[in-house]
Design an enzyme around this catalytic site. Structure first.
Site, mmCIF file in Angstrom:
data_model
loop_
_atom_site.group_PDB
_atom_site.id
_atom_site.type_symbol
_atom_site.label_atom_id
_atom_site.label_comp_id
_atom_site.label_asym_id
_atom_site.label_seq_id
_atom_site.Cartn_x
_atom_site.Cartn_y
_atom_site.Cartn_z
ATOM 1 N N ASP A 138 -2.534 1.595 -4.815
ATOM 2 C CA ASP A 138 -3.827 1.862 -4.202
ATOM 3 C C ASP A 138 -4.899 1.007 -4.869
ATOM 4 O O ASP A 138 -4.672 0.396 -5.917
ATOM 5 C CB ASP A 138 -4.181 3.348 -4.331
ATOM 6 C CG ASP A 138 -3.212 4.232 -3.555
ATOM 7 O OD1 ASP A 138 -2.891 3.871 -2.402
ATOM 8 O OD2 ASP A 138 -2.768 5.257 -4.100
ATOM 9 N N HIS B 93 0.809 -1.220 0.000
ATOM 10 C CA HIS B 93 0.000 0.000 0.000
ATOM 11 C C HIS B 93 0.843 1.271 0.000
ATOM 12 O O HIS B 93 0.297 2.383 -0.135
ATOM 13 C CB HIS B 93 -0.959 0.006 1.195
ATOM 14 C CG HIS B 93 -2.354 0.407 0.831
ATOM 15 N ND1 HIS B 93 -2.639 1.356 -0.122
ATOM 16 C CD2 HIS B 93 -3.568 -0.021 1.281
ATOM 17 C CE1 HIS B 93 -3.944 1.510 -0.231
ATOM 18 N NE2 HIS B 93 -4.544 0.678 0.599
#
Length: 442
Positions: free
Chosen positions: A416, A412
Site C-alpha cells: 500500500d 497493490h
C-alpha cells in the site's frame, strides 16, 4: 551398461513446467557430462538442458513442442558401468532444486496412447482451475482459440501445442466468437481438409509493401509472456519521488578515476542506488515480498534483480545478498553480470532468486517511467537520469542541483501507499546523505 533418465529441470521460482523447443541430440549420439541436450522454454526463461552423465542417447521421450511438468522424464542415456552414478538424493531434498534431477536407473517408460484432439460443446471447464503452457497460450491467442472447448491428449487431458496445431492445420478451430453463438459438434475430430482454404492469421492483413517481418526469438517470447502475465494478473500502482543527489555525484566523480585504476572496473552511480535500495529493504521487509494466492511470502534474502539489455533482448540477472555487500562489491557484481549477458555466458544461477528489481532507465536519458513488475516480485524501482535543475534553498536562494526521479511500480495486492512512501523516503534519505565525509565505497 545401465540406462539413466534425464528429467525436466525447474528453471526458475514458481516454474512448474517447460516446453521442449528443440532437441540438440538424437538417439545414438554420444554426449559428455554437461553437454546441452535440448532447448527448453518456460514463461520465465529460455535455457539449455545439460546432460548429467556421459554416455549414448538411447531414446527421446518428449517431442519438440511438448510441454512437460518439472520432474518428467525427457530422454534416456546409456552409461557404462555404475561408477558415474550419483549417490541417491537425501530423503528431505527440496522439490524445488534447479539442478537436473536424476530419476535413477529405470526401465524404458511406456508412452501413453495418444488420440487426436477433439472439440467439445460440453459445459466449458472453469478457467480458474486450468493451467496452460506458454506455447499453448501463445497459439490460442494468435488464432483466437476457445481453449475451454478443446479436449487435449496430454496427461490428465491437458491441451498440448500439438493438439492445437492439428486443429489449426485442419481449419477446424473453435474460435471464441463461434463457440459463444452456436454449439460445436462433440464428434468433430481434427482432420485435414482439402476443400476449404485455411484462413491466415489476421496479422497478415496489416503487412504492407516494404514492411519487414522480424521473427520472434525464444528469449523475446519468454519476455513477452512474463510481461503479459504481470500486466494481466498484478494490479499495478505507481509512485515517484524526487531526490537531490548533488553530494553523491560530487563524491563519485571525485573518486571514479582512482577507483577504476585500482579495481579494474567502473564505479557507476547505479551501484550507489542499488546499495541504498538494499539497505532500505532491510528496514522495510514488506517491500521484499511476493504474492502467493492464499498468502504473502516475505523473503528473507535481499536479492536485487537488475535489468541488462542487449540489442534484441532483456535479461534480469541477480545481485545476491545485496544488503551484505559494500558499494564496491555491488559495483563488481553489476560489471560481471553485465559482461556475462553481453558475452552470452549468463548461467541459470545468475538469474534465479531475485526478490526486488532495480532498473537503470536513466542510462538511456529517461526522466520518468512506469515499469512492469518482474513477476512474482511485488515492486520494481526505476532509477531515472540525473539532471541539473534549479532548486530553492533555505533563505529564498536557489541553485543548480543534481536531481533524479525514483519511480516505483508496486503490486497493490501486497503493498500500500503508506509502506511504499516510507520506503522511498528512506531511499531518498540515504542517497541525499551520501558524500565524501560520511560514506565509504569499501
Amino acid at each position: 551398461m545401465a540406462i539413466q533418465n534425464i528429467t525436466m529441470p525447474q528453471l526458475g521460482e514458481s516454474v512448474t513446467e517447460g516446453t521442449i523447443e528443440k532437441w540438440l541430440v538424437q538417439p545414438g549420439d554420444k554426449v559428455k557430462k554437461y553437454d546441452p541436450l535440448a532447448e527448453v522454454v518456460t514463461d520465465k526463461v529460455n535455457a539449455e538442458v545439460p546432460s548429467s552423465f556421459e554416455g549414448v542417447i538411447t531414446e527421446l521421450l518428449a517431442e519438440e513442442g511438448q510441454t512437460l511438468p518439472v520432474g518428467a522424464v525427457v530422454c534416456s542415456i546409456e552409461i557404462a558401468g555404475d561408477s558415474e552414478l550419483p549417490p541417491p538424493p537425501p530423503a528431505k531434498k527440496s522439490a524445488v532444486s534447479t539442478a537436473i534431477l536424476n530419476a535413477g536407473v529405470q526401465k524404458k517408460q511406456e508412452s501413453p496412447k495418444v488420440t487426436p484432439a477433439t472439440i467439445t460443446a460440453e459445459k466449458p471447464v472453469r478457467q480458474d482451475k486450468v493451467r496452460y503452457s506458454p506455447a499453448v497460450l501463445r497459439l490460442a491467442q494468435e488464432h483466437d482459440i476457445a481453449l475451454e472447448h478443446v479436449t487435449g491428449t496430454g496427461e490428465g487431458g491437458r491441451i498440448t501445442r500439438k493438439d492445437l496445431q492439428q486443429l489449426i492445420d485442419a481449419g477446424n478451430v473453435p474460435t471464441k466468437e463461434a463457440t459463444s453463438s452456436e454449439p460445436v459438434s462433440t464428434t468433430a475430430v481434427a482432420q485435414p481438409s482439402s476443400s476449404a482454404p485455411q484462413e491466415k492469421p489476421a496479422v497478415a492483413q496489416v503487412i504492407q509493401a516494404g514492411d519487414i517481418e522480424i521473427p520472434v526469438t525464444k528469449v523475446r517470447r519468454a519476455i513477452a509472456n512474463n510481461m503479459v502475465r504481470s500486466a494481466q494478473e498484478v494490479p499495478h500502482a505507481w509512485m515517484m519521488m524526487e531526490v537531490d543527489v548533488t553530494d553523491l555525484v560530487a563524491y563519485r566523480d571525485s573518486i571514479k578515476t582512482e577507483f577504476k585504476q585500482k579495481e579494474g572496473f567502473n564505479l557507476t552511480y547505479f551501484a550507489f542506488f542499488v546499495k541504498a535500495v538494499a539497505q532500505a529493504l532491510k528496514e522495510f521487509p514488506m517491500m521484499n515480498s511476493m504474492w502467493a494466492d492464499d498468502k504473502i511470502i516475505q523473503k528473507h534474502d535481499i536479492n536485487i534483480s537488475i535489468a541488462v539489455a542487449t540489442d534484441d533482448a532483456l535479461f534480469v540477472p541477480v545481485i545476491k545478498h545485496a544488503d551484505e555487500k559494500s558499494i564496491k562489491g555491488i559495483a563488481r557484481d553489476i560489471h560481471e553480470l553485465a559482461s556475462k549477458v553481453r558475452t552470452g555466458k549468463l548461467a541459470m544461477d545468475d538469474i534465479k532468486g531475485g526478490t526486488f528489481t532495480v532498473n537503470n532507465t536513466g542510462a538511456f536519458g529517461s526522466v520518468q517511467s512506469m515499469g512492469i513488475i518482474n513477476y512474482p516480485q511485488a515492486a520494481i524501482l526505476q532509477v531515472e537520469s540525473i539532471v541539473k535543475k534549479p532548486v530553492f534553498l533555505p533563505g529564498g536562494m536557489f541553485a543548480a542541483r543534481d536531481i533524479v526521479n525514483l519511480c516505483l511500480s508496486l503490486d497493490h495486492r501486497v503493498l500500500d501507499g503508506l509502506v511504499c512512501g516510507k520506503f522511498l523516503n528512506r531511499v531518498k534519505e540515504i542517497l541525499e546523505n551520501t558524500n565524501l565525509s560520511s560514506t565509504s565505497v569499501y
